[in-house]
Structures are given as C-alpha cells and as structure tokens.
Design an enzyme around this catalytic site. Structure first.
Site, PDB file in Angstrom:
ATOM      1  N   GLY A  12       5.702  -7.631  -1.607  1.00  0.00           N
ATOM      2  CA  GLY A  12       6.466  -6.525  -1.530  1.00  0.00           C
ATOM      3  C   GLY A  12       7.381  -6.707  -0.292  1.00  0.00           C
ATOM      4  N   ASP A  66      -4.425  -6.504 -10.616  1.00  0.00           N
ATOM      5  CA  ASP A  66      -3.251  -5.422 -11.318  1.00  0.00           C
ATOM      6  C   ASP A  66      -3.754  -4.081 -11.131  1.00  0.00           C
ATOM      7  OD1 ASP A  66      -2.021  -3.965 -13.334  1.00  0.00           O
ATOM      8  OD2 ASP A  66      -1.317  -5.972 -14.214  1.00  0.00           O
ATOM      9  N   ALA A  87       0.624  -1.605  -2.502  1.00  0.00           N
ATOM     10  CA  ALA A  87       0.951  -1.759  -3.795  1.00  0.00           C
ATOM     11  C   ALA A  87       1.531  -0.253  -4.373  1.00  0.00           C
ATOM     12  CB  ALA A  87       0.200  -2.574  -4.534  1.00  0.00           C
ATOM     13  N   LYS A 165       4.305   9.324  -5.379  1.00  0.00           N
ATOM     14  CA  LYS A 165       3.544   9.103  -4.279  1.00  0.00           C
ATOM     15  C   LYS A 165       2.895  10.195  -3.565  1.00  0.00           C
ATOM     16  CE  LYS A 165       4.345   5.980  -2.194  1.00  0.00           C
ATOM     17  NZ  LYS A 165       3.643   4.496  -2.160  1.00  0.00           N
ATOM     18  N   SER A 205      15.902  -0.311  -1.561  1.00  0.00           N
ATOM     19  CA  SER A 205      16.408   0.092  -0.490  1.00  0.00           C
ATOM     20  C   SER A 205      17.673  -0.705  -0.224  1.00  0.00           C
ATOM     21  CB  SER A 205      15.550   0.352   0.844  1.00  0.00           C
ATOM     22  OG  SER A 205      14.778  -0.461   1.164  1.00  0.00           O
TER      23      SER A 205
END
Length: 342
Positions: A12, A66, A87, A165, A205
């Site tokens: 990421g 995963d 993640a 989140k 973003s």
C-alpha cells in the site's frame, strides 16, 4: 537483538512509507502481500530511499496472506515482535454492496489480531482512520473532534468506508479488552493522506490530485478534508512502537482541515500553467447531480461541513509540528508531473 515487524498490506501507499521508515530505524520487516510478486515492487520502491540497502533481502521479506482467508496467518507470526496492521480496502468509488468493504476490513483485522495473540505478540499498531472518528456529525457540546469521538456506524449518512473503518477498529478494541488484555494496542487514525508516493502504485487520495491536474471537472464540490502528510503518518507508526505512553491510545494523525478549494489553490499556485478548477460548485448543483451518480451522492452529507480537529495527541507523539497539509498536496502534484503521469 533486532526486532521484526509484521507489516500487513505492505504494497500500500502508506505501508511502503512505513516499511522505509521501519528499515531506517533498524527493524526487520516481514511484509504481507496477496501475491508474492508484489514483494519485488515494495523492495524496489523503498531501495532508492534507504541510507543503506545492504542485506535488504534479509531485512525485508514477504509472505502471501489474504484478509479473507485463514491460511498462512499463524506461520507468518513466527519470530515476529510487533504486528503493524495497515491492510484495509480504500476505494475511490462507493461499492455496490458495503460488505465488500466492511467484511475484509473487520475480518482482516480480527484474523491478524487473533494470530498475533496466539503467537504471544503483545505489541500491535493498527491503522484506522479519521473516518472512524469524524464520520458522523460532531456531538452537541463538543467544539472539535478528538480521539474520544466515534463515528456512529448506524447513521444512514455514514459512507461504507467510514463504517468499515469504525467497525474494524471497534472490533480490535473489543478483542483486546475482552480476549487479550495483555496486548498493547495503539491505533493511528490518519485523515486524507497526501504526499509523494514511493512508486507509481499510489492511493485513491493521490488520484484526487491527479484528477485535479487533469482538469476533468469544471468546478469543485464544497467539501473539505482533515489532511495529513504521508511522511508524518509513517513516522507516527514507527514512533509509537517503543512509547509505552501510547499503549491503549487512539492517535488522530492530522495536520489541519483543508477545503478542496484550499488544496486546489495550493497546487495551482505551485503549477500556474496547469489548467485546473479552483471555483466551487453551488451545493444545489451537487445535490442535483447526486440523484444520478452514487459517487457524488456519497459526498452530499459533507457539503459545507468544516471540521475542527484537535491534533494535540499527534503533536505530542511526534514531538513537533506536523508537516503542512497544503505542501503535501503540492508534493503529490509534483510527483505526478515529474513522472509524466498527468
């Protein structure tokens, strides 16, 4: 003895910066990726920025995991001192079904924490989001958002990402409180993260800045973001590892709230030759377009909203002021332009 950090989601945008700073701080990093082929991508992204790239194949290794599957998690924790769970899916567009975000976020966090607990790992740093703090309206009587605030996941106006989140972070805290009281958990809650990526596999973003530079939209919606530089976010993840005063804390990683127009103007000033929008669209027009576009509909609750942010805990954690949000927007744009991506 050198400590090893298991860094989930290592490919990421934020995680690559974290990997770099962990390596520079002397840690060994075991990165998780869904496909081991992504390991080379991470290695080549961080290598040019290291002060010393010797023994990198020893200091930076990878395992395939995963978020939605149990296989491999127990083995991945062998010899690990710190779990750093970054993640989590973050799409630019809203999914058709919110469970596409919620289930991997919640289940992935729980897989990571349960495996760490089973392996006897007691230090965990989890990347959450300001979306888990300020996704709902500021409660009556509060003057600014801080770490005591929680997004209400039952609020129908809360977007799927914010709900994912919030539920993932709540699940993590509940697990620690109920099942793993010996586990020292810290969550880092970044806002809208900007700043130059380490390679061309960048985050949603940065795609916002890319869209600005391409001038795809004639006007900007009247929305804003609690914005932060990716360098501060990465530094904070590393800084808290050895700080007992951060154990059991949420830390909101934010410099300041910036309107979309503020960020666009900062980029426009830095690159005056770029044709890009800086005018703000009237709210009634955005609401009209939202009837036909679900992506636009998702921002309607944020129109005209200005969030006051209390980042005192973040400042105490890094021991200085945060890097300026508008400069992070400019560095994002500079990367895109320098690499001929716009």
């Amino acid at each position: 003895m050198t400590k090893t950090v298991l860094l989930t989601g290592a490919s990421g945008y934020i995680a690559k910066h974290i990997a770099l700073q962990l390596l520079e701080a002397g840690y060994h990093v075991r990165g998780t990726v869904r496909d081991l082929g992504r390991g080379a991508e991470v290695t080549e992204a961080v290598r040019p920025h290291l002060s010393d790239d010797s023994d990198l194949a020893v200091r930076l290794t990878f395992v395939a995991l995963d978020l939605t599957e149990d296989a491999g998690w127990a083995d991945a924790m062998n010899g690990v001192d710190v779990l750093m769970h970054t993640a989590s899916p973050f799409p630019l567009d809203q999914p058709k079904h919110e469970d596409e975000l919620i289930r991997p976020a919640v289940d992935g966090a729980m897989r990571a924490l349960r495996a760490a607990h089973a392996a006897g790992i007691t230090r965990v740093v989890l990347t959450s989001s300001t979306a888990a703090i300020s996704g709902s309206a500021l409660p009556a009587g509060d003057t600014s958002f801080d770490e005591t605030n929680w997004t209400d996941p039952t609020d129908p106006d809360v977007a799927a990402y914010a709900r994912s989140k919030t539920l993932a972070e709540q699940a993590a805290w509940n697990f620690v409180h109920n099942d793993a009281p010996d586990m020292n958990l810290t969550t880092i809650n970044p806002g809208f993260v900007l700043g130059a990526p380490l390679d061309q596999h960048f985050a949603s973003s940065i795609q916002v800045i890319e869209r600005l530079l391409r001038g795809k939209d004639p006007m900007l919606p009247d929305i804003g973001f609690a914005t932060v530089d990716v360098l501060d976010v990465a530094e904070m993840h590393v800084a808290v590892i050895e700080k007992p005063e951060t154990f059991g804390q949420r830390i909101m990683a934010v410099d300041s709230f910036q309107s979309f127009k503020d960020l666009a103007q900062a980029v426009k000033i830095a690159f005056p030759d770029r044709k890009m929008p800086t005018r703000v669209a009237p709210n009634f027009l955005i609401r009209l377009l939202a009837r036909f576009d679900p992506t636009i509909k998702s921002i309607v609750p944020s129109l005209g909203r200005v969030d006051k942010i209390d980042n005192a805990r973040a400042l105490a954690t890094v021991g200085r002021g945060m890097r300026q949000a508008r400069k992070a927007a400019v560095s994002s744009a500079k990367y895109l332009i320098d690499n001929k991506l716009v």
